[in-house]
Design an enzyme around this catalytic site. Structure first.
Site, PDB file in Angstrom:
ATOM      1  N   ASP A  51       0.817  -1.203   0.000  1.00 11.89           N
ATOM      2  CA  ASP A  51       0.000   0.000   0.000  1.00 11.89           C
ATOM      3  C   ASP A  51       0.855   1.260   0.000  1.00 11.89           C
ATOM      4  OD1 ASP A  51      -2.675   1.365   0.436  1.00 11.89           O
ATOM      5  OD2 ASP A  51      -1.631   2.000   2.248  1.00 11.89           O
ATOM      6  N   LEU A  52       1.914   1.295   0.799  1.00 12.83           N
ATOM      7  CA  LEU A  52       2.772   2.472   0.856  1.00 12.83           C
ATOM      8  C   LEU A  52       3.378   2.763  -0.510  1.00 12.83           C
ATOM      9  CD1 LEU A  52       4.376   4.685   2.389  1.00 12.83           C
ATOM     10  CD2 LEU A  52       6.138   2.935   2.787  1.00 12.83           C
ATOM     11  N   ALA A  53       3.882   1.730  -1.152  1.00 14.19           N
ATOM     12  CA  ALA A  53       4.505   1.922  -2.462  1.00 14.19           C
ATOM     13  C   ALA A  53       3.503   2.492  -3.464  1.00 14.19           C
ATOM     14  CB  ALA A  53       5.081   0.600  -2.965  1.00 14.19           C
ATOM     15  N   ARG A 106       6.493 -10.888  -2.325  1.00  9.97           N
ATOM     16  CA  ARG A 106       6.261 -12.327  -2.467  1.00  9.97           C
ATOM     17  C   ARG A 106       5.376 -12.667  -3.667  1.00  9.97           C
ATOM     18  NH1 ARG A 106       7.276 -16.235   1.163  1.00  9.97           N
ATOM     19  NH2 ARG A 106       8.292 -15.692   3.128  1.00  9.97           N
ATOM     20  N   ASP A 117      10.374  10.636   8.268  1.00  8.50           N
ATOM     21  CA  ASP A 117       9.216  11.147   8.984  1.00  8.50           C
ATOM     22  C   ASP A 117       8.544  12.107   8.015  1.00  8.50           C
ATOM     23  OD1 ASP A 117       7.417  12.703  10.522  1.00  8.50           O
ATOM     24  OD2 ASP A 117       8.483  12.167  12.346  1.00  8.50           O
ATOM     25  N   HIS A 118       7.444  11.678   7.412  1.00  5.47           N
ATOM     26  CA  HIS A 118       6.908  12.449   6.289  1.00  5.47           C
ATOM     27  C   HIS A 118       6.422  13.833   6.693  1.00  5.47           C
ATOM     28  CE1 HIS A 118       3.089  10.654   7.747  1.00  5.47           C
ATOM     29  NE2 HIS A 118       2.519  11.730   7.232  1.00  5.47           N
ATOM     30  N   LYS A 169       6.507  18.214   4.862  1.00  6.90           N
ATOM     31  CA  LYS A 169       5.331  19.049   4.602  1.00  6.90           C
ATOM     32  C   LYS A 169       5.732  20.530   4.548  1.00  6.90           C
ATOM     33  CE  LYS A 169       2.005  15.788   6.525  1.00  6.90           C
ATOM     34  NZ  LYS A 169       1.292  15.537   5.265  1.00  6.90           N
ATOM     35  N   HIS A 185       6.214  12.136  14.771  1.00  6.87           N
ATOM     36  CA  HIS A 185       5.801  13.409  14.167  1.00  6.87           C
ATOM     37  C   HIS A 185       5.820  14.562  15.173  1.00  6.87           C
ATOM     38  CE1 HIS A 185       4.786  10.762  11.025  1.00  6.87           C
ATOM     39  NE2 HIS A 185       3.563  10.468  11.403  1.00  6.87           N
ATOM     40  N   LYS A 202      -7.936  10.134  16.788  1.00  4.21           N
ATOM     41  CA  LYS A 202      -8.813   9.657  15.715  1.00  4.21           C
ATOM     42  C   LYS A 202     -10.257  10.065  16.010  1.00  4.21           C
ATOM     43  CE  LYS A 202      -5.807   6.942  13.446  1.00  4.21           C
ATOM     44  NZ  LYS A 202      -5.470   7.112  12.032  1.00  4.21           N
ATOM     45  N   LYS A 237     -10.506  17.290  10.679  1.00  3.17           N
ATOM     46  CA  LYS A 237      -9.120  16.948  10.366  1.00  3.17           C
ATOM     47  C   LYS A 237      -8.323  18.237  10.258  1.00  3.17           C
ATOM     48  CE  LYS A 237      -6.162  15.024   6.710  1.00  3.17           C
ATOM     49  NZ  LYS A 237      -5.280  14.257   7.602  1.00  3.17           N
TER      50      LYS A 237
END
Length: 492
Positions: free
Chosen positions: A16-18, A46, A177-178, A182, A240, A337, A342
């Site tokens: 998913d990340l890729a 795999r 650390d994305h 930002k 973060h 959450k 947001k």
């Protein structure tokens, strides 16, 4: 614009990340011309995919991205797939042979980026085999990219760091650390160090408190399995939030380079002392969201969540820095959450006027100056000042100076992963995390985690989805005669 040359080897290339982040980020560099003819990507996982199927996956990940179908097809043709068992040394030999072939085919100068886009339990194994099966290039650069979570506590983080350091030096390790990629987090240093107006006021002499909020309006969703082992403290605070704290509070680095900035961050993080159990109970709050007929499931009702889970989906707390610049200035943090809205933001609250001579509306106190940095989903900042109320009154009234990036400006700002990918290719470690920074944050987090694990359900506060969290988080500030600046209003 200089074209970059490199081979990317992505462990977890089907994940998913890729697909959500890495492939669009690389395409963004390709679309800008920073990647052109001289790059290649090997995706490993795999699954028994063919190169053609892999190309289809790449193009699906680019739906909505700019550019023609032909451009996206040409981009995807630089990608190669290898079905791979990370524990099988023979597979690394095959991978090495393919890497050497592509290095010659695309004239990559031996530059290699090894990207760990899979479960951390495999990181050490991969690093060991990359070294033992001689995948490290002898003539170009070798860079290892590691995603979070980097350990579950200090002990496991140190073990992981020791393991990967057997194959890669600290200079070659890029811990992502994305949030550091930002736009508004990138703007912290220019705001602090290029504006004397702010720079001279950036201390306990003028700042009353700092508030950091990373709020999400969604639940754990497909990350439930991961969240049950991590919780908000590990997932958001340890990485973060602590990186944002370091950027906001570090001393001015000696130079604008990675070594100087990391040294400044390490120094301030080392001044954040772990709390005693009594201090943890007094200064930190943990919560878990509840659902309802109109607001969705409670956390304990989500798939793959234990019916008696005590994992926190919300954390609020006070962080104190024991140094001359910040002693006595509380840094209030919160993340959660299923909150009201947001938004990721920083509110710098300056000390109020103590000797006001001017009339105020309804004889109230003069509002404090507040500098707010909006990180996402909008991007911008606003500064609350005081002026005369409009009209015939002489009373002081607050007003706001706003700076928000418009769509054209936002289009020029790279997405966080795109910026980080470019920095990796440039060998620029400004936006990555040094091991010593992680170690300092883990010591602080471990002290809290130990108390909460021993307490089990005791002290876990529940909050309704769609609110700003448990009442105890408001009480935390009220005890200090303060309140949260942001109450969930998306217009501010």
């Amino acid at each position: 614009m200089t074209e970059k040359r490199a081979l990317f080897i992505i462990f977890g290339g089907s994940g998913d990340l890729a697909q959500r982040k890495l492939y669009p980020a690389l395409y963004g560099l390709y679309y800008q011309g920073r990647l052109a003819k001289h790059f290649a990507v090997i995706g490993t996982a795999r699954r028994p995919w063919t190169d053609d199927h892999y190309h289809d996956i790449i193009k699906q990940s680019l739906v909505g991205a700019p550019g023609s179908a032909h451009q996206k097809t040409e981009f995807a043709e630089h990608f190669y797939y290898q079905s791979h068992d990370v524990t099988d040394a023979a597979h690394y030999v095959t991978l090495r042979d393919l890497a050497e072939k592509l290095d010659k085919q695309y004239a990559l100068d031996g530059n290699r980026v090894f990207y760990m886009a899979m479960a951390p339990r495999f990181f050490a194994t991969i690093a060991e085999h990359v070294k033992s099966e001689q995948l490290l290039s002898a003539k170009g650069f070798n860079r290892l990219i590691v995603e979070k979570p980097f350990g579950r506590d200090f002990a496991t983080a140190k073990q992981l760091n020791d393991d990967i350091s057997q194959a890669f030096s600290e200079e070659q390790i890029y811990r992502i650390d994305h949030y550091l990629g930002k736009e508004m987090v990138q703007d912290i240093m220019p705001l602090r160090f290029a504006n004397p107006l702010l720079g001279h006021a950036w201390s306990k002499d003028f700042i009353d408190n700092i508030q950091i909020t990373l709020a999400e309006d969604i639940g754990v969703e497909e990350r439930a399995g991961y969240y049950e082992t991590a919780g908000a403290l590990r997932d958001m605070v340890q990485n973060h939030i602590f990186q944002i704290i370091a950027m906001l509070t570090m001393e001015k680095p000696a130079r604008y380079d990675a070594a100087s900035i990391h040294a400044a961050k390490r120094a301030v993080l080392s001044a954040i002392k772990p709390y005693t159990p009594t201090q943890v109970h007094d200064k930190f709050v943990r919560g878990q969201y509840l659902g309802g007929d109109d607001i969705g499931l409670s956390y304990r009702e989500e798939d793959n969540i234990a019916s008696d889970s005590t994992v926190e989906t919300y954390v609020a707390g006070r962080v104190d820095i024991d140094n001359d610049r910040w002693r006595g200035v509380p840094i209030y943090i919160r993340t959660g959450k299923r909150l009201k809205a947001k938004q990721s933001r920083i509110d710098i609250v300056f000390k109020p006027t103590s000797d006001n001579i001017l009339p105020t509306v309804n004889d109230t106190h003069v509002a404090p100056n507040v500098l707010t940095l909006i990180i996402e989903p909008e991007t911008g900042m606003h500064l609350t000042l005081n002026g005369k109320e409009i009209g015939t009154s002489d009373a002081v009234s607050p007003f706001t100076l706003d700076h928000a990036l418009d769509q054209d400006e936002l289009a020029k700002a790279p997405e966080a992963y795109q910026r980080l990918m470019l920095n990796i290719l440039d060998g620029n470690k400004l936006t990555f995390t040094h091991w010593a920074e992680l170690a300092a944050s883990w010591h602080f987090i471990d002290a809290i985690r130990t108390v909460w694990d021993n307490d089990k359900a005791d002290g876990l506060a529940f909050y309704n989805s769609g609110t700003m969290g448990p009442q105890q988080a408001d009480d935390l500030l009220a005890r200090d005669h303060r309140q949260w600046i942001w109450q969930g209003d998306t217009t501010k």
